[in-house]
Design a protein around this motif. Structure first.
Motif, PDB file in Angstrom:
ATOM      1  N   GLY A  20       1.015  -1.058   0.010  1.00 64.18           N
ATOM      2  CA  GLY A  20      -0.405   0.120  -0.284  1.00 64.18           C
ATOM      3  C   GLY A  20       0.562   1.151   0.359  1.00 64.18           C
ATOM      4  O   GLY A  20       0.204   2.278  -0.556  1.00 64.18           O
ATOM      5  N   GLN A  21       2.189   1.039   0.717  1.00 62.11           N
ATOM      6  CA  GLN A  21       2.345   2.386   0.482  1.00 62.11           C
ATOM      7  C   GLN A  21       3.758   2.652  -0.966  1.00 62.11           C
ATOM      8  O   GLN A  21       3.632   3.458  -0.498  1.00 62.11           O
ATOM      9  CB  GLN A  21       4.265   2.499   2.031  1.00 62.11           C
ATOM     10  CG  GLN A  21       2.905   2.495   3.590  1.00 62.11           C
ATOM     11  CD  GLN A  21       4.381   2.327   4.926  1.00 62.11           C
ATOM     12  OE1 GLN A  21       5.000   0.888   4.578  1.00 62.11           O
ATOM     13  NE2 GLN A  21       4.410   3.044   5.249  1.00 62.11           N
ATOM     14  N   GLU A  24       1.145   4.044  -3.305  1.00 63.34           N
ATOM     15  CA  GLU A  24       0.167   5.391  -2.464  1.00 63.34           C
ATOM     16  C   GLU A  24       1.765   6.079  -3.308  1.00 63.34           C
ATOM     17  O   GLU A  24       1.362   6.913  -4.001  1.00 63.34           O
ATOM     18  CB  GLU A  24       0.527   5.766  -0.945  1.00 63.34           C
ATOM     19  CG  GLU A  24       0.296   7.450  -0.860  1.00 63.34           C
ATOM     20  CD  GLU A  24      -0.185   7.643   0.317  1.00 63.34           C
ATOM     21  OE1 GLU A  24       0.181   8.460   0.895  1.00 63.34           O
ATOM     22  OE2 GLU A  24      -0.256   6.317   1.087  1.00 63.34           O
ATOM     23  N   THR A  30      -2.627  -1.398  -6.199  1.00 64.63           N
ATOM     24  CA  THR A  30      -1.919  -1.710  -5.060  1.00 64.63           C
ATOM     25  C   THR A  30      -1.972  -3.272  -6.003  1.00 64.63           C
ATOM     26  O   THR A  30      -0.848  -4.562  -5.844  1.00 64.63           O
ATOM     27  CB  THR A  30      -2.654  -1.813  -3.825  1.00 64.63           C
ATOM     28  OG1 THR A  30      -2.737  -0.565  -3.584  1.00 64.63           O
ATOM     29  CG2 THR A  30      -2.021  -3.068  -2.848  1.00 64.63           C
TER      30      THR A  30
END
Length: 100
Positions: A20-21, A24, A30
């Motif tokens: 997820g990081q 982003e 994702t």
């Protein structure tokens, strides 16, 4: 150096970040990253470039392929990387610098 699924997975482990990081910061979906890491699909050149920049953002540096193949290392030690990530997530408005 080609950005392979195993290098991306290793880079995430070094930086201690989740998909997820990485999604982003890279601007990628994702699910696309999951499929790439699992070797189920590839990414176009623009997506690979965005992924490489995102990995660099988290302090992971790609090493050229030598006799043992390509590699990775942290630009900063683990404590410094953690501090940088915390500072980036503090939020708030930037103040003015009063540098003479």
């Amino acid at each position: 150096m080609d950005l392979t699924p195993s290098l991306v997975s290793a880079a995430r482990a070094l930086a201690q970040i989740d998909l997820g990081q990485l999604a982003e910061i890279s601007g990628l979906d994702t699910e696309a990253l999951v499929r790439f890491e699992q070797g189920l699909s590839g990414l176009d050149n623009a997506s690979l470039d965005a992924l490489r920049k995102a990995i660099d953002h988290f302090g992971v540096e790609f090493l050229p392929a030598g006799d043992a193949g390509p590699g990775l290392r942290l630009k900063f030690n683990t404590q410094e990387t953690g501090q940088l990530l915390n500072w980036e997530q503090e939020g708030g408005t930037p103040g003015e610098n009063e540098v003479p």
